[in-house]
Design a protein around this motif. Structure first.
Motif, PDB file in Angstrom:
ATOM      1  N   SER A 260      49.232  47.790  44.078  1.00 58.54           N
ATOM      2  CA  SER A 260      48.328  48.571  43.234  1.00 58.54           C
ATOM      3  C   SER A 260      48.323  47.985  41.830  1.00 58.54           C
ATOM      4  O   SER A 260      49.300  47.360  41.396  1.00 58.54           O
ATOM      5  CB  SER A 260      48.746  50.045  43.186  1.00 58.54           C
ATOM      6  N   ASP A 261      47.224  48.193  41.154  1.00 55.34           N
ATOM      7  CA  ASP A 261      47.067  47.776  39.764  1.00 55.34           C
ATOM      8  C   ASP A 261      46.133  48.789  39.125  1.00 55.34           C
ATOM      9  O   ASP A 261      44.926  48.786  39.375  1.00 55.34           O
ATOM     10  CB  ASP A 261      46.479  46.364  39.694  1.00 55.34           C
ATOM     11  N   ARG A 262      46.704  49.698  38.339  1.00 56.05           N
ATOM     12  CA  ARG A 262      45.911  50.785  37.773  1.00 56.05           C
ATOM     13  C   ARG A 262      44.723  50.290  36.953  1.00 56.05           C
ATOM     14  O   ARG A 262      43.643  50.880  36.976  1.00 56.05           O
ATOM     15  CB  ARG A 262      46.790  51.688  36.905  1.00 56.05           C
ATOM     16  N   GLY A 263      44.914  49.198  36.247  1.00 58.03           N
ATOM     17  CA  GLY A 263      43.834  48.678  35.418  1.00 58.03           C
ATOM     18  C   GLY A 263      42.690  48.096  36.230  1.00 58.03           C
ATOM     19  O   GLY A 263      41.516  48.307  35.914  1.00 58.03           O
ATOM     20  N   ARG A 264      43.013  47.391  37.297  1.00 61.89           N
ATOM     21  CA  ARG A 264      41.989  46.733  38.103  1.00 61.89           C
ATOM     22  C   ARG A 264      41.444  47.645  39.203  1.00 61.89           C
ATOM     23  O   ARG A 264      40.320  47.481  39.652  1.00 61.89           O
ATOM     24  CB  ARG A 264      42.566  45.460  38.721  1.00 61.89           C
ATOM     25  N   TYR A 265      42.245  48.569  39.680  1.00 65.95           N
ATOM     26  CA  TYR A 265      41.909  49.533  40.730  1.00 65.95           C
ATOM     27  C   TYR A 265      41.231  48.846  41.917  1.00 65.95           C
ATOM     28  O   TYR A 265      41.866  48.086  42.637  1.00 65.95           O
ATOM     29  CB  TYR A 265      41.071  50.684  40.182  1.00 65.95           C
ATOM     30  N   ASP A 266      39.902  49.056  42.129  1.00 65.98           N
ATOM     31  CA  ASP A 266      39.267  48.506  43.323  1.00 65.98           C
ATOM     32  C   ASP A 266      39.011  47.004  43.237  1.00 65.98           C
ATOM     33  O   ASP A 266      38.553  46.404  44.220  1.00 65.98           O
ATOM     34  CB  ASP A 266      37.971  49.248  43.637  1.00 65.98           C
ATOM     35  N   ASP A 267      39.318  46.390  42.115  1.00 66.90           N
ATOM     36  CA  ASP A 267      39.231  44.931  42.026  1.00 66.90           C
ATOM     37  C   ASP A 267      40.543  44.269  42.447  1.00 66.90           C
ATOM     38  O   ASP A 267      40.636  43.040  42.485  1.00 66.90           O
ATOM     39  CB  ASP A 267      38.877  44.492  40.601  1.00 66.90           C
ATOM     40  N   HIS A 268      41.560  45.084  42.729  1.00 70.96           N
ATOM     41  CA  HIS A 268      42.844  44.538  43.176  1.00 70.96           C
ATOM     42  C   HIS A 268      42.783  44.374  44.699  1.00 70.96           C
ATOM     43  O   HIS A 268      42.656  45.356  45.436  1.00 70.96           O
ATOM     44  CB  HIS A 268      43.971  45.498  42.787  1.00 70.96           C
ATOM     45  N   VAL A 269      42.870  43.159  45.193  1.00 70.68           N
ATOM     46  CA  VAL A 269      42.680  42.887  46.617  1.00 70.68           C
ATOM     47  C   VAL A 269      43.782  41.978  47.157  1.00 70.68           C
ATOM     48  O   VAL A 269      44.483  41.305  46.391  1.00 70.68           O
ATOM     49  CB  VAL A 269      41.303  42.231  46.885  1.00 70.68           C
ATOM     50  N   HIS A 270      43.933  41.974  48.474  1.00 74.52           N
ATOM     51  CA  HIS A 270      44.817  41.019  49.151  1.00 74.52           C
ATOM     52  C   HIS A 270      44.291  40.805  50.563  1.00 74.52           C
ATOM     53  O   HIS A 270      43.385  41.509  51.038  1.00 74.52           O
ATOM     54  CB  HIS A 270      46.275  41.497  49.156  1.00 74.52           C
ATOM     55  N   GLY A 271      44.863  39.845  51.266  1.00 75.33           N
ATOM     56  CA  GLY A 271      44.454  39.551  52.627  1.00 75.33           C
ATOM     57  C   GLY A 271      45.143  40.436  53.643  1.00 75.33           C
ATOM     58  O   GLY A 271      46.221  40.979  53.393  1.00 75.33           O
ATOM     59  N   VAL A 272      44.522  40.601  54.819  1.00 77.90           N
ATOM     60  CA  VAL A 272      45.134  41.292  55.942  1.00 77.90           C
ATOM     61  C   VAL A 272      44.938  40.473  57.210  1.00 77.90           C
ATOM     62  O   VAL A 272      43.949  39.759  57.365  1.00 77.90           O
ATOM     63  CB  VAL A 272      44.566  42.717  56.162  1.00 77.90           C
ATOM     64  N   ARG A 273      45.911  40.586  58.121  1.00 75.95           N
ATOM     65  CA  ARG A 273      45.823  40.018  59.458  1.00 75.95           C
ATOM     66  C   ARG A 273      45.623  41.171  60.446  1.00 75.95           C
ATOM     67  O   ARG A 273      46.385  42.141  60.430  1.00 75.95           O
ATOM     68  CB  ARG A 273      47.107  39.265  59.818  1.00 75.95           C
TER      69      ARG A 273
ATOM     70  N   VAL B 227      40.907  42.946  51.535  1.00 74.17           N
ATOM     71  CA  VAL B 227      40.687  44.379  51.357  1.00 74.17           C
ATOM     72  C   VAL B 227      41.145  44.820  49.970  1.00 74.17           C
ATOM     73  O   VAL B 227      41.933  44.144  49.316  1.00 74.17           O
ATOM     74  CB  VAL B 227      41.455  45.193  52.431  1.00 74.17           C
ATOM     75  N   THR B 228      40.683  45.992  49.548  1.00 74.66           N
ATOM     76  CA  THR B 228      41.176  46.613  48.329  1.00 74.66           C
ATOM     77  C   THR B 228      42.602  47.114  48.550  1.00 74.66           C
ATOM     78  O   THR B 228      43.001  47.400  49.673  1.00 74.66           O
ATOM     79  CB  THR B 228      40.311  47.817  47.929  1.00 74.66           C
ATOM     80  N   SER B 229      43.351  47.234  47.475  1.00 71.23           N
ATOM     81  CA  SER B 229      44.729  47.730  47.590  1.00 71.23           C
ATOM     82  C   SER B 229      45.054  48.568  46.371  1.00 71.23           C
ATOM     83  O   SER B 229      45.001  48.073  45.243  1.00 71.23           O
ATOM     84  CB  SER B 229      45.709  46.555  47.701  1.00 71.23           C
ATOM     85  N   ALA B 230      45.378  49.843  46.605  1.00 70.79           N
ATOM     86  CA  ALA B 230      45.655  50.757  45.492  1.00 70.79           C
ATOM     87  C   ALA B 230      46.697  51.790  45.907  1.00 70.79           C
ATOM     88  O   ALA B 230      46.486  52.989  45.781  1.00 70.79           O
ATOM     89  CB  ALA B 230      44.370  51.448  45.037  1.00 70.79           C
ATOM     90  N   HIS B 231      47.840  51.313  46.419  1.00 71.01           N
ATOM     91  CA  HIS B 231      48.874  52.254  46.859  1.00 71.01           C
ATOM     92  C   HIS B 231      50.249  51.792  46.394  1.00 71.01           C
ATOM     93  O   HIS B 231      50.573  50.609  46.420  1.00 71.01           O
ATOM     94  CB  HIS B 231      48.844  52.416  48.384  1.00 71.01           C
ATOM     95  N   ARG B 232      51.046  52.761  45.977  1.00 74.66           N
ATOM     96  CA  ARG B 232      52.415  52.505  45.519  1.00 74.66           C
ATOM     97  C   ARG B 232      53.410  52.700  46.646  1.00 74.66           C
ATOM     98  O   ARG B 232      54.447  52.039  46.703  1.00 74.66           O
ATOM     99  CB  ARG B 232      52.737  53.459  44.364  1.00 74.66           C
ATOM    100  N   GLN B 233      53.107  53.626  47.565  1.00 70.13           N
ATOM    101  CA  GLN B 233      53.934  53.862  48.728  1.00 70.13           C
ATOM    102  C   GLN B 233      53.406  53.041  49.909  1.00 70.13           C
ATOM    103  O   GLN B 233      52.300  52.512  49.863  1.00 70.13           O
ATOM    104  CB  GLN B 233      53.932  55.350  49.090  1.00 70.13           C
TER     105      GLN B 233
END
Length: 267
Positions: A154-167, A185-191
């Motif tokens: 997660s990145d509070r500042g970037r929110y939906d612009d924070h992304v990573h790959g998935v398999r 995909v987007t990534s916005a989770h701490r847990q």
């Protein structure tokens, strides 16, 4: 001619707490959903209905309300939001600031009623974690603090612009729906998911650190994804939301089975 009424999709409400010293209605608590999620459901042919709960209800009343609400919908969508309390999965510390215990109680009751009633369930981010808890799994309370080599999810500042790959798991539902083995995909989770619940199977992992990113129930139609499909529409570099939402809405007409093998440690 069959019933042409659109599938009624119940979306559990998230809370935007009011700020005491803010001007105007910003002082008031609001229950609702991100507009992009409501739009996505409607655009794919569903009828979005927000399921809200009173803050004054106790556990028994929340359970009764959840059971009554589930009678009026065809499928349940658990949207994202704040952290889940560690008390539901045997966490080492008490509930932290920002945890909404009433929402936790309500959504666990909604989820149990949907699964036992054979209604399709889609969990997004927090909703994916909730699905794992309902099946007896556990979470990392803070990924970067508890999981070695974890990237920032997660990145509070970037929110939906924070992304990573998935398999995507070969032969899985997501693999079949997207007809591809990977994406971004987007990534916005701490847990995040630590122990996978009994009765769930893995559907996707983070390409960068191997964290479990999507799950599916072995019986019936219940899928959870850690990413936010509603924030990925119109972004060609990311997995499009349509295949996942179409599979979810398509499951409404399919016969469903009760869920099994759930260790109800959260009750």
């Amino acid at each position: 001619m069959g019933n042409e009424f659109p599938p009624r999709i119940g979306i559990s409400a998230r809370l935007r707490p009011g700020v005491a010293d803010a001007p105007g209605n910003a002082r008031k608590d609001l229950l609702g959903a991100e507009r992009s999620l409501v739009d996505l459901i409607a655009e794919r042919g569903g009828l979005p209905l927000i399921l809200a709960h009173p803050s004054s209800f106790d556990r028994a009343a929340l359970r009764r309300l959840a059971q009554q609400l589930l009678q009026g919908i065809d499928a349940l969508l658990l949207q994202g939001g704040g952290d889940l309390s560690p008390q539901w999965y045997g966490g080492a510390t008490p509930a932290t600031a920002g945890v909404d215990l009433a929402r936790d109680e309500f959504e666990l009751a909604l989820l149990e009623a949907a699964l036992t009633g054979g209604k399709p369930v889609l969990g997004i981010c927090r909703g994916c974690q909730l699905l794992n808890i309902a099946y007896g799994g556990s979470l990392f309370q803070n990924l970067q603090a508890e999981r070695a080599h974890s990237i920032a999810h997660s990145d509070r500042g970037r929110y939906d612009d924070h992304v990573h790959g998935v398999r995507l798991a070969p032969g899985g539902l997501l693999h079949a729906s997207y007809a591809r083995s990977e994406g971004r995909v987007t990534s916005a989770h701490r847990q995040g998911i630590a122990l996978l619940g009994n009765g769930l199977v893995a559907e996707a992992w983070c390409s960068e650190d191997g964290l479990l990113e999507a799950v599916r129930s072995e019986g019936g139609w219940a899928v959870g994804v850690q990413w936010h499909p509603e924030l990925q529409a119109g972004k060609p570099a990311l997995l499009p939301p349509a295949p996942l939402l179409d599979a979810f809405l398509g499951a409404v007409a399919a016969p469903q089975r009760d869920f099994r093998n759930r260790a109800a440690t959260w009750q």
